[in-house]
Design a protein around this motif. Structure first.
Motif, PDB file in Angstrom:
ATOM      1  N   VAL A  77       0.837  -1.210   0.000  1.00 35.32           N
ATOM      2  CA  VAL A  77       0.000   0.000   0.000  1.00 35.32           C
ATOM      3  C   VAL A  77       0.868   1.256   0.000  1.00 35.32           C
ATOM      4  CG1 VAL A  77      -1.644   1.355   1.364  1.00 35.32           C
ATOM      5  CG2 VAL A  77      -1.959  -1.113   1.128  1.00 35.32           C
ATOM      6  N   ILE A  78       1.908   1.249   0.831  1.00 36.79           N
ATOM      7  CA  ILE A  78       2.783   2.420   0.944  1.00 36.79           C
ATOM      8  C   ILE A  78       3.497   2.704  -0.372  1.00 36.79           C
ATOM      9  CG2 ILE A  78       4.815   3.350   2.139  1.00 36.79           C
ATOM     10  CD1 ILE A  78       3.950   1.626   4.557  1.00 36.79           C
ATOM     11  N   GLN A  79       3.830   1.647  -1.104  1.00 36.43           N
ATOM     12  CA  GLN A  79       4.507   1.826  -2.395  1.00 36.43           C
ATOM     13  C   GLN A  79       3.584   2.414  -3.443  1.00 36.43           C
ATOM     14  OE1 GLN A  79       7.650   1.372  -3.179  1.00 36.43           O
ATOM     15  NE2 GLN A  79       8.384   0.443  -1.276  1.00 36.43           N
ATOM     16  N   GLN A  80       2.270   2.243  -3.269  1.00 34.01           N
ATOM     17  CA  GLN A  80       1.316   2.614  -4.310  1.00 34.01           C
ATOM     18  C   GLN A  80       0.630   3.960  -4.081  1.00 34.01           C
ATOM     19  OE1 GLN A  80      -1.342  -0.733  -4.402  1.00 34.01           O
ATOM     20  NE2 GLN A  80       0.194  -2.136  -5.255  1.00 34.01           N
ATOM     21  N   GLN A  81       0.544   4.409  -2.843  1.00 35.65           N
ATOM     22  CA  GLN A  81      -0.186   5.656  -2.589  1.00 35.65           C
ATOM     23  C   GLN A  81       0.387   6.401  -1.396  1.00 35.65           C
ATOM     24  OE1 GLN A  81      -4.290   4.942  -0.978  1.00 35.65           O
ATOM     25  NE2 GLN A  81      -3.804   2.790  -1.416  1.00 35.65           N
ATOM     26  N   ARG A 118      14.101  11.823  -0.102  1.00 29.80           N
ATOM     27  CA  ARG A 118      14.143  13.284   0.032  1.00 29.80           C
ATOM     28  C   ARG A 118      12.746  13.852  -0.168  1.00 29.80           C
ATOM     29  NH1 ARG A 118      17.784  17.413  -0.022  1.00 29.80           N
ATOM     30  NH2 ARG A 118      17.007  19.422  -0.718  1.00 29.80           N
ATOM     31  N   ILE A 119      12.348  14.707   0.750  1.00 32.88           N
ATOM     32  CA  ILE A 119      11.058  15.377   0.627  1.00 32.88           C
ATOM     33  C   ILE A 119      11.233  16.617  -0.239  1.00 32.88           C
ATOM     34  CG2 ILE A 119       9.274  16.626   1.895  1.00 32.88           C
ATOM     35  CD1 ILE A 119       9.684  14.710   4.189  1.00 32.88           C
ATOM     36  N   GLY A 120      10.442  16.715  -1.288  1.00 30.38           N
ATOM     37  CA  GLY A 120      10.540  17.850  -2.199  1.00 30.38           C
ATOM     38  C   GLY A 120       9.899  19.100  -1.624  1.00 30.38           C
ATOM     39  N   LYS A 121      10.188  20.217  -2.258  1.00 31.15           N
ATOM     40  CA  LYS A 121       9.684  21.503  -1.783  1.00 31.15           C
ATOM     41  C   LYS A 121       8.157  21.590  -1.864  1.00 31.15           C
ATOM     42  CE  LYS A 121      13.621  23.531  -0.734  1.00 31.15           C
ATOM     43  NZ  LYS A 121      14.543  22.410  -0.755  1.00 31.15           N
ATOM     44  N   PHE A 122       7.563  20.931  -2.872  1.00 27.48           N
ATOM     45  CA  PHE A 122       6.104  20.927  -2.964  1.00 27.48           C
ATOM     46  C   PHE A 122       5.498  20.246  -1.741  1.00 27.48           C
ATOM     47  CE2 PHE A 122       6.097  22.124  -7.472  1.00 27.48           C
ATOM     48  CZ  PHE A 122       4.917  22.847  -7.544  1.00 27.48           C
ATOM     49  N   GLU A 123       6.008  19.065  -1.407  1.00 27.47           N
ATOM     50  CA  GLU A 123       5.480  18.328  -0.262  1.00 27.47           C
ATOM     51  C   GLU A 123       5.756  19.081   1.036  1.00 27.47           C
ATOM     52  OE1 GLU A 123       5.627  13.822   1.672  1.00 27.47           O
ATOM     53  OE2 GLU A 123       6.892  14.322  -0.056  1.00 27.47           O
ATOM     54  N   GLN A 180      -1.985  21.561 -12.377  1.00 29.48           N
ATOM     55  CA  GLN A 180      -3.315  21.204 -12.868  1.00 29.48           C
ATOM     56  C   GLN A 180      -3.962  20.105 -12.028  1.00 29.48           C
ATOM     57  OE1 GLN A 180      -2.286  20.249 -16.917  1.00 29.48           O
ATOM     58  NE2 GLN A 180      -2.797  22.288 -17.675  1.00 29.48           N
ATOM     59  N   GLU A 181      -3.163  19.141 -11.575  1.00 30.25           N
ATOM     60  CA  GLU A 181      -3.704  17.979 -10.879  1.00 30.25           C
ATOM     61  C   GLU A 181      -3.621  18.082  -9.366  1.00 30.25           C
ATOM     62  OE1 GLU A 181      -1.771  14.533 -12.425  1.00 30.25           O
ATOM     63  OE2 GLU A 181      -2.478  14.862 -14.476  1.00 30.25           O
ATOM     64  N   SER A 182      -2.889  19.071  -8.854  1.00 30.53           N
ATOM     65  CA  SER A 182      -2.674  19.227  -7.407  1.00 30.53           C
ATOM     66  C   SER A 182      -2.122  17.944  -6.789  1.00 30.53           C
ATOM     67  CB  SER A 182      -3.980  19.626  -6.698  1.00 30.53           C
ATOM     68  OG  SER A 182      -4.387  20.900  -7.103  1.00 30.53           O
ATOM     69  N   MET A 183      -1.265  17.284  -7.536  1.00 33.06           N
ATOM     70  CA  MET A 183      -0.607  16.064  -7.059  1.00 33.06           C
ATOM     71  C   MET A 183       0.818  16.037  -7.584  1.00 33.06           C
ATOM     72  SD  MET A 183      -3.298  12.884  -7.072  1.00 33.06           S
ATOM     73  CE  MET A 183      -3.491  12.873  -8.848  1.00 33.06           C
ATOM     74  N   VAL A 184       1.699  15.373  -6.835  1.00 33.25           N
ATOM     75  CA  VAL A 184       3.084  15.251  -7.237  1.00 33.25           C
ATOM     76  C   VAL A 184       3.554  13.828  -6.976  1.00 33.25           C
ATOM     77  CG1 VAL A 184       4.034  15.954  -4.991  1.00 33.25           C
ATOM     78  CG2 VAL A 184       5.358  16.347  -7.052  1.00 33.25           C
ATOM     79  N   PRO A 209       1.203   8.908  -5.832  1.00 35.10           N
ATOM     80  CA  PRO A 209       0.777  10.303  -5.975  1.00 35.10           C
ATOM     81  C   PRO A 209       0.537  10.932  -4.607  1.00 35.10           C
ATOM     82  CG  PRO A 209      -1.028   8.830  -6.522  1.00 35.10           C
ATOM     83  CD  PRO A 209       0.172   7.958  -6.294  1.00 35.10           C
ATOM     84  N   ILE A 210       1.075  12.117  -4.405  1.00 31.07           N
ATOM     85  CA  ILE A 210       0.926  12.842  -3.145  1.00 31.07           C
ATOM     86  C   ILE A 210      -0.025  14.011  -3.383  1.00 31.07           C
ATOM     87  CG2 ILE A 210       2.123  14.171  -1.365  1.00 31.07           C
ATOM     88  CD1 ILE A 210       4.662  12.588  -2.106  1.00 31.07           C
ATOM     89  N   GLN A 211      -1.154  13.990  -2.701  1.00 32.54           N
ATOM     90  CA  GLN A 211      -2.140  15.057  -2.850  1.00 32.54           C
ATOM     91  C   GLN A 211      -1.602  16.347  -2.234  1.00 32.54           C
ATOM     92  OE1 GLN A 211      -5.100  14.240  -4.413  1.00 32.54           O
ATOM     93  NE2 GLN A 211      -5.660  16.402  -4.513  1.00 32.54           N
ATOM     94  N   LEU A 212      -1.800  17.453  -2.926  1.00 37.37           N
ATOM     95  CA  LEU A 212      -1.233  18.731  -2.488  1.00 37.37           C
ATOM     96  C   LEU A 212      -2.295  19.767  -2.196  1.00 37.37           C
ATOM     97  CD1 LEU A 212       1.665  19.125  -5.089  1.00 37.37           C
ATOM     98  CD2 LEU A 212       1.903  18.426  -2.705  1.00 37.37           C
ATOM     99  N   ASP A 213      -2.010  20.581  -1.218  1.00 39.02           N
ATOM    100  CA  ASP A 213      -2.782  21.796  -0.962  1.00 39.02           C
ATOM    101  C   ASP A 213      -1.758  22.918  -0.808  1.00 39.02           C
ATOM    102  OD1 ASP A 213      -4.646  23.730  -0.227  1.00 39.02           O
ATOM    103  OD2 ASP A 213      -4.521  23.187   1.892  1.00 39.02           O
ATOM    104  N   VAL A 214      -1.234  23.386  -1.928  1.00 36.81           N
ATOM    105  CA  VAL A 214      -0.154  24.364  -1.942  1.00 36.81           C
ATOM    106  C   VAL A 214      -0.565  25.562  -2.789  1.00 36.81           C
ATOM    107  CG1 VAL A 214       2.247  24.813  -2.603  1.00 36.81           C
ATOM    108  CG2 VAL A 214       1.603  22.583  -1.677  1.00 36.81           C
ATOM    109  N   ARG A 215      -0.326  26.747  -2.263  1.00 36.82           N
ATOM    110  CA  ARG A 215      -0.520  27.925  -3.098  1.00 36.82           C
ATOM    111  C   ARG A 215       0.818  28.268  -3.743  1.00 36.82           C
ATOM    112  NH1 ARG A 215      -2.971  33.870  -1.609  1.00 36.82           N
ATOM    113  NH2 ARG A 215      -3.591  34.350  -3.744  1.00 36.82           N
ATOM    114  N   VAL A 216       0.827  28.358  -5.051  1.00 38.15           N
ATOM    115  CA  VAL A 216       2.052  28.652  -5.784  1.00 38.15           C
ATOM    116  C   VAL A 216       2.081  30.134  -6.141  1.00 38.15           C
ATOM    117  CG1 VAL A 216       3.354  28.231  -7.904  1.00 38.15           C
ATOM    118  CG2 VAL A 216       2.302  26.314  -6.670  1.00 38.15           C
ATOM    119  N   VAL A 217       3.204  30.769  -5.793  1.00 37.12           N
ATOM    120  CA  VAL A 217       3.463  32.155  -6.174  1.00 37.12           C
ATOM    121  C   VAL A 217       4.757  32.150  -6.988  1.00 37.12           C
ATOM    122  CG1 VAL A 217       3.939  34.490  -5.362  1.00 37.12           C
ATOM    123  CG2 VAL A 217       2.360  33.024  -4.089  1.00 37.12           C
TER     124      VAL A 217
END
Length: 451
Positions: free
Chosen positions: A44-48, A228-233, A261-265, A273-281
């Motif tokens: 499960v962890i590998q998939q989502q 490594r955790i990316g800046k989006f996450e 567009q997808e709010s996922m990374v 896929p990691i669901q995102l709630d990020v405001r991009v400036v």
């Protein structure tokens, strides 16, 4: 679009207990996922995306300790809560040593589980933020300085835009303070309790930038020795500032567009896929449409970013703010500006904008030491302004002006500055030199804002 729910994985070999955990987690507002044993949990962890694991200790095949140990090899920061029975405190302590966030004892109240989950998620977020602040030398904004009409308009727009979720494109010359504007947007929004994460797309090599933005899994490429955790996450729930967006490689811009567009990374080397709630400036010092025409910026990405555009005025268009900025930059130093030096700064064009002003004042303060900053402490191209030309050249300086009041004002300002310089700032002596009363001198200092 509402913020994504956090996903909790419940691992237990007893179907009844799994079902109870799923119902409880959903009632608590989480997205509940379940697995019947350790092997299933790893799949499960590998998939989502999973934000936290609650696992029983005793399970056939791979028990809870083995699952925890396996997860820690791949996912260093994933919170893990171990469920143990009464009398198994030693095992619980061992789980904590292996990297468990917490443990709870059976039988437990559902409220106890909810408290443990909330605590583990909070601690994990704080640890990530602390790690980010250690790496970052960028302080949060202390406020935008400026009372000129262009800055008043900018502040008003920030207050209007901050509460919204829409992407913002900040446009302005180098050194105008675009990142400060982005931070002000963040701090005036409901996201201020989460991270403001800045990425300078021009300062990071192209082959590293993708990993910086999206993160990578352990073993994704040579040298990826750990996750490594990316800046989006990292910015999830907060604001991600992409400075100099036009310097981002064009092939990476297409991936960025998809994330927006997808709010996922997805991390490099992963398929979760990691669901995102990020405001991009985003920001640029170029004309964005010119960058599109030159192939530096994808047109579709430009329109996706340019929902709201905030232009930041150059310093030459906000001359009355120079004194305010100078006072701010010198506030922690013993030096102060002399009236003559202040006038020099006000009349300079500032091609390097606020950043140039800050650097020049730092240099001038060092040269002046404990004394007031004089024109001779400034660079020659700033000091050699009409403000300090000799008196015999005053007529020539003002000859091009056909306005008698303006010419008179210019002459008075320069004569006052020269008198103050000659008398080392002594107002009484300067007034005698100018053959006016000291009261008249103070009135003119106020009138011409030379105090």
């Amino acid at each position: 679009m509402p913020p994504p729910q956090q996903s909790i994985l419940a691992v237990d070999d007893e179907p009844h207990m799994r079902r109870l955990l799923e119902i409880s987690l959903r009632q608590a507002g989480y997205r509940a996922i379940s697995a019947g044993n350790g092997r299933e949990a790893l799949e499960v962890i590998q998939q989502q995306q999973i934000d936290l694991i609650v696992s029983d200790l005793h399970m056939p095949g791979m028990n809870g300790l083995q699952l925890l140990e396996s997860i820690r090899k791949q996912y260093e920061h994933l919170p893990f809560i171990m469920v143990t029975a009464q009398g198994e405190i030693k095992t619980a302590v061992e789980a904590m040593k292996l990297g468990a966030s917490d443990y709870i004892l059976r039988p437990f109240e559902l409220e106890t589980l909810e408290i443990a989950i909330e605590k583990a998620l909070t601690v994990n977020r704080i640890q990530l933020e602390n790690s980010f602040f250690k790496e970052s030398s960028q302080p949060l904004a202390s406020g935008i300085i400026g009372e000129s009409p262009p800055m008043q308009a900018l502040k008003h727009m920030i207050q209007q835009v901050a509460p919204e979720r829409a992407t913002v494109f900040i446009v302005g010359e180098t050194g105008t303070g675009k990142e400060l504007v982005a931070k002000a947007l963040h701090e005036a929004s409901s996201r201020k309790e989460h991270l403001f994460v800045a990425v300078n797309c021009a300062a990071i090599p192209a082959d590293i930038l993708e990993s910086e933005l999206f993160g990578h899994e352990k073993g994704a490429f040579t040298g990826a020795v750990k996750e490594r955790i990316g800046k989006f996450e990292l910015a999830n729930g907060g604001t991600l500032f992409l400075d100099e967006i036009t310097e981002m490689p064009i092939q990476l811009q297409s991936k960025l567009l998809r994330v927006l567009q997808e709010s996922m990374v997805e991390k490099l080397g992963g398929n979760r896929p990691i669901q995102l709630d990020v405001r991009v400036v985003a920001a640029t010092n170029r004309d964005p449409m010119q960058a599109v025409r030159e192939g530096k910026l994808r047109e579709d990405l430009y329109y996706r970013l340019n929902v709201i555009q905030l232009p930041v005025p150059p310093l030459r268009q906000r001359g009355e703010d120079v004194s305010l900025l100078a006072e701010f930059f010198l506030s922690k130093r013993p030096s102060q500006l002399s009236p003559a030096a202040r006038l020099c700064l006000q009349q300079y064009a500032w091609p390097g904008n606020v950043r140039e002003l800050e650097n020049i004042l730092e240099r001038a303060a060092i040269l002046a030491g404990q004394q007031a900053i004089q024109p001779q402490h400034l660079p020659a191209d700033i000091a050699q302004t009409p403000a300090i030309k000799p008196a015999e050249n005053v007529a020539q300086t003002t000859a091009t002006s056909l306005s008698i009041p303006r010419a008179t004002e210019a002459i008075e300002r320069r004569l006052i500055l020269q008198a103050l310089d000659s008398c080392q700032g002594n107002k009484t002596k300067a007034a005698k030199l100018l053959e006016i009363s000291e009261r008249s001198l103070w009135n003119k200092l106020n009138q011409y804002e030379l105090r």
